[in-house]
Scaffold this active site. Structure first.
Site, PDB file in Angstrom:
ATOM      1  N   ASP A  31     -51.407 -20.443   4.882  1.00 38.13           N
ATOM      2  CA  ASP A  31     -52.683 -19.771   4.590  1.00 38.13           C
ATOM      3  C   ASP A  31     -52.945 -18.615   5.557  1.00 38.13           C
ATOM      4  OD1 ASP A  31     -53.206 -21.400   2.441  1.00 38.13           O
ATOM      5  OD2 ASP A  31     -54.702 -22.640   3.444  1.00 38.13           O
TER       6      ASP A  31
ATOM      7  N   ARG B 199     -36.021 -30.797   4.477  1.00 38.79           N
ATOM      8  CA  ARG B 199     -35.972 -29.425   5.022  1.00 38.79           C
ATOM      9  C   ARG B 199     -35.769 -28.382   3.929  1.00 38.79           C
ATOM     10  NH1 ARG B 199     -35.394 -30.130  10.661  1.00 38.79           N
ATOM     11  NH2 ARG B 199     -34.261 -32.040  11.097  1.00 38.79           N
TER      12      ARG B 199
ATOM     13  N   HIS C  45     -41.995 -26.908   6.758  1.00 40.97           N
ATOM     14  CA  HIS C  45     -41.928 -27.936   5.720  1.00 40.97           C
ATOM     15  C   HIS C  45     -43.237 -28.687   5.540  1.00 40.97           C
ATOM     16  CE1 HIS C  45     -37.820 -26.918   6.531  1.00 40.97           C
ATOM     17  NE2 HIS C  45     -37.855 -27.470   7.737  1.00 40.97           N
TER      18      HIS C  45
ATOM     19  N   GLU D 126     -39.397 -14.684   7.051  1.00 44.05           N
ATOM     20  CA  GLU D 126     -39.218 -16.027   7.613  1.00 44.05           C
ATOM     21  C   GLU D 126     -37.727 -16.217   7.922  1.00 44.05           C
ATOM     22  OE1 GLU D 126     -41.402 -19.361   5.960  1.00 44.05           O
ATOM     23  OE2 GLU D 126     -39.577 -20.577   5.948  1.00 44.05           O
TER      24      GLU D 126
ATOM     25  N   ASN E 268     -40.255 -17.866  12.623  1.00 43.75           N
ATOM     26  CA  ASN E 268     -39.520 -19.094  12.338  1.00 43.75           C
ATOM     27  C   ASN E 268     -40.516 -20.225  12.596  1.00 43.75           C
ATOM     28  OD1 ASN E 268     -37.945 -21.351  12.157  1.00 43.75           O
ATOM     29  ND2 ASN E 268     -36.261 -20.557  13.423  1.00 43.75           N
TER      30      ASN E 268
ATOM     31  N   ALA F  64     -40.158 -26.728  12.205  1.00 42.02           N
ATOM     32  CA  ALA F  64     -40.513 -27.901  11.396  1.00 42.02           C
ATOM     33  C   ALA F  64     -41.799 -27.695  10.602  1.00 42.02           C
ATOM     34  CB  ALA F  64     -40.633 -29.127  12.295  1.00 42.02           C
TER      35      ALA F  64
ATOM     36  N   ARG G  87     -30.898 -27.970  22.500  1.00 39.15           N
ATOM     37  CA  ARG G  87     -31.091 -28.877  21.366  1.00 39.15           C
ATOM     38  C   ARG G  87     -29.991 -28.706  20.313  1.00 39.15           C
ATOM     39  NH1 ARG G  87     -35.279 -26.481  16.832  1.00 39.15           N
ATOM     40  NH2 ARG G  87     -35.294 -28.525  15.877  1.00 39.15           N
TER      41      ARG G  87
ATOM     42  N   TYR H  49     -27.710 -25.411  15.923  1.00 40.58           N
ATOM     43  CA  TYR H  49     -28.412 -24.167  16.266  1.00 40.58           C
ATOM     44  C   TYR H  49     -27.626 -23.243  17.202  1.00 40.58           C
ATOM     45  CZ  TYR H  49     -32.204 -26.822  14.173  1.00 40.58           C
ATOM     46  OH  TYR H  49     -32.966 -27.557  13.295  1.00 40.58           O
TER      47      TYR H  49
ATOM     48  N   HIS I 219     -34.681 -18.771   9.414  1.00 38.82           N
ATOM     49  CA  HIS I 219     -34.189 -20.076   9.845  1.00 38.82           C
ATOM     50  C   HIS I 219     -32.769 -19.896  10.359  1.00 38.82           C
ATOM     51  CE1 HIS I 219     -37.590 -22.246   8.319  1.00 38.82           C
ATOM     52  NE2 HIS I 219     -37.530 -21.490   7.220  1.00 38.82           N
ATOM     53  N   ILE I 220     -32.518 -20.451  11.508  1.00 40.96           N
ATOM     54  CA  ILE I 220     -31.183 -20.336  12.109  1.00 40.96           C
ATOM     55  C   ILE I 220     -30.163 -21.088  11.245  1.00 40.96           C
ATOM     56  CG2 ILE I 220     -29.805 -20.931  14.154  1.00 40.96           C
ATOM     57  CD1 ILE I 220     -32.510 -20.654  15.746  1.00 40.96           C
ATOM     58  N   SER I 221     -30.532 -22.284  10.853  1.00 38.22           N
ATOM     59  CA  SER I 221     -29.634 -23.088  10.017  1.00 38.22           C
ATOM     60  C   SER I 221     -29.919 -22.808   8.539  1.00 38.22           C
ATOM     61  CB  SER I 221     -29.855 -24.575  10.307  1.00 38.22           C
ATOM     62  OG  SER I 221     -31.176 -24.962   9.945  1.00 38.22           O
TER      63      SER I 221
ATOM     64  N   ARG J 269     -29.299 -28.912   4.217  1.00 40.11           N
ATOM     65  CA  ARG J 269     -29.604 -29.969   5.182  1.00 40.11           C
ATOM     66  C   ARG J 269     -30.375 -31.103   4.485  1.00 40.11           C
ATOM     67  NH1 ARG J 269     -31.779 -27.711  10.663  1.00 40.11           N
ATOM     68  NH2 ARG J 269     -31.258 -29.857  11.248  1.00 40.11           N
TER      69      ARG J 269
ATOM     70  N   PRO K 265     -42.273 -24.807  16.793  1.00 37.55           N
ATOM     71  CA  PRO K 265     -41.984 -25.914  17.700  1.00 37.55           C
ATOM     72  C   PRO K 265     -40.491 -26.178  17.928  1.00 37.55           C
ATOM     73  CG  PRO K 265     -42.800 -26.735  15.593  1.00 37.55           C
ATOM     74  CD  PRO K 265     -43.013 -25.252  15.599  1.00 37.55           C
ATOM     75  N   ASN K 266     -40.186 -26.500  19.162  1.00 37.02           N
ATOM     76  CA  ASN K 266     -38.834 -26.876  19.624  1.00 37.02           C
ATOM     77  C   ASN K 266     -37.848 -25.710  19.719  1.00 37.02           C
ATOM     78  OD1 ASN K 266     -39.365 -29.752  19.899  1.00 37.02           O
ATOM     79  ND2 ASN K 266     -39.517 -29.758  17.672  1.00 37.02           N
TER      80      ASN K 266
HETATM   81  C1  DQA Z   1     -35.247 -24.398  11.660  1.00 38.93           C
HETATM   82  C2  DQA Z   1     -35.029 -25.446  10.568  1.00 38.93           C
HETATM   83  C3  DQA Z   1     -36.129 -26.490  10.588  1.00 38.93           C
HETATM   84  O1  DQA Z   1     -35.911 -27.468   9.590  1.00 38.93           O
HETATM   85  C4  DQA Z   1     -36.169 -27.184  11.942  1.00 38.93           C
HETATM   86  O2  DQA Z   1     -37.241 -28.096  11.985  1.00 38.93           O
HETATM   87  C5  DQA Z   1     -36.192 -26.259  13.090  1.00 38.93           C
HETATM   88  C6  DQA Z   1     -35.405 -25.029  13.038  1.00 38.93           C
HETATM   89  C7  DQA Z   1     -34.088 -23.376  11.741  1.00 38.93           C
HETATM   90  O3  DQA Z   1     -34.289 -22.354  12.390  1.00 38.93           O
HETATM   91  O4  DQA Z   1     -33.018 -23.615  11.213  1.00 38.93           O
HETATM   92  O5  DQA Z   1     -36.787 -26.542  14.122  1.00 38.93           O
HETATM   93  O6  DQA Z   1     -36.424 -23.659  11.344  1.00 38.93           O
END
Ligand code: DQA
Length: 157
Positions: A86, A110, A79, A97, A73, A76, A17, A22, A99-101, A106, A9-10
């Site tokens: 599963d 997270r 978490h 997996e 990725n 959210a 964003r 990011y 994560h950009i950040s 953080r 998501p997002n």
């Molecule tokens: C994220 C980190 C997550 O905490 C956040 O909700 C995201 C992006 C990252 O790529 O850093 O949407 O997965």
């Protein structure tokens, strides 16, 4: 070699964003870069993005017998989602997996990834370059798995 790239998501809002976290690249731009390095390595990528947990679970299940590994990725949902964890465990494929950040520096909520416990490895904090690192790592893992399988097959014959 076929690999699924699953975005949570997002992530469709990348480039708009929270750019200070990011960066300025859009998801499309990230995918274009991945496609370029995949093509050089004869790898086919299948991209998928959804804001819905159930759709991500469905996509992971579809990976069975279709691809040899997953770059995900879960955003959210990392978490919160036992369902995605599963699904990853169920298909039993190598998973990176991304994560950009750097989620470990953080907010506290997270700093724990539920889905990471079903992943082979995690890359966090390298910006969009993390997807490239994920791709290289996954290609290596798949190659190693195949080599072991071939060695076992030839022992059995
Ligand atoms: C994220 C980190 C997550 O905490 C956040 O909700 C995201 C992006 C990252 O790529 O850093 O949407 O997965």
């Amino acid at each position: 070699m076929k690999i699924a790239v699953i975005q949570g998501p997002n992530l469709n809002m990348l480039g708009i964003r929270e750019k200070h976290i990011y960066g300025p690249m859009s998801l499309e731009q990230i995918h274009e870069q991945m496609k370029a390095s995949a093509e050089q390595n004869n790898v086919e990528l299948e991209f998928f993005q959804s804001n819905l947990e159930g759709e991500i679970v469905d996509r992971i299940q579809e990976c069975l017998g279709e691809v040899e590994g997953i770059i995900i990725n879960p955003a959210a949902y990392s978490h919160t989602s036992i369902a995605i964890k599963d699904a990853l465990s169920a298909v039993n494929l190598p998973v990176v997996e991304v994560h950009i950040s750097n989620i470990y520096k953080r907010e506290e909520f997270r700093q724990k990834s539920i889905t990471a416990s079903a992943s082979t490895g995690v890359i966090s904090g390298f910006g969009p370059f993390g997807y490239h690192l994920g791709l290289i790592s996954l290609m290596q893992m798949i190659t190693e798995i195949k080599a072991v399988q071939e060695a076992n097959d030839s022992k059995e014959q």
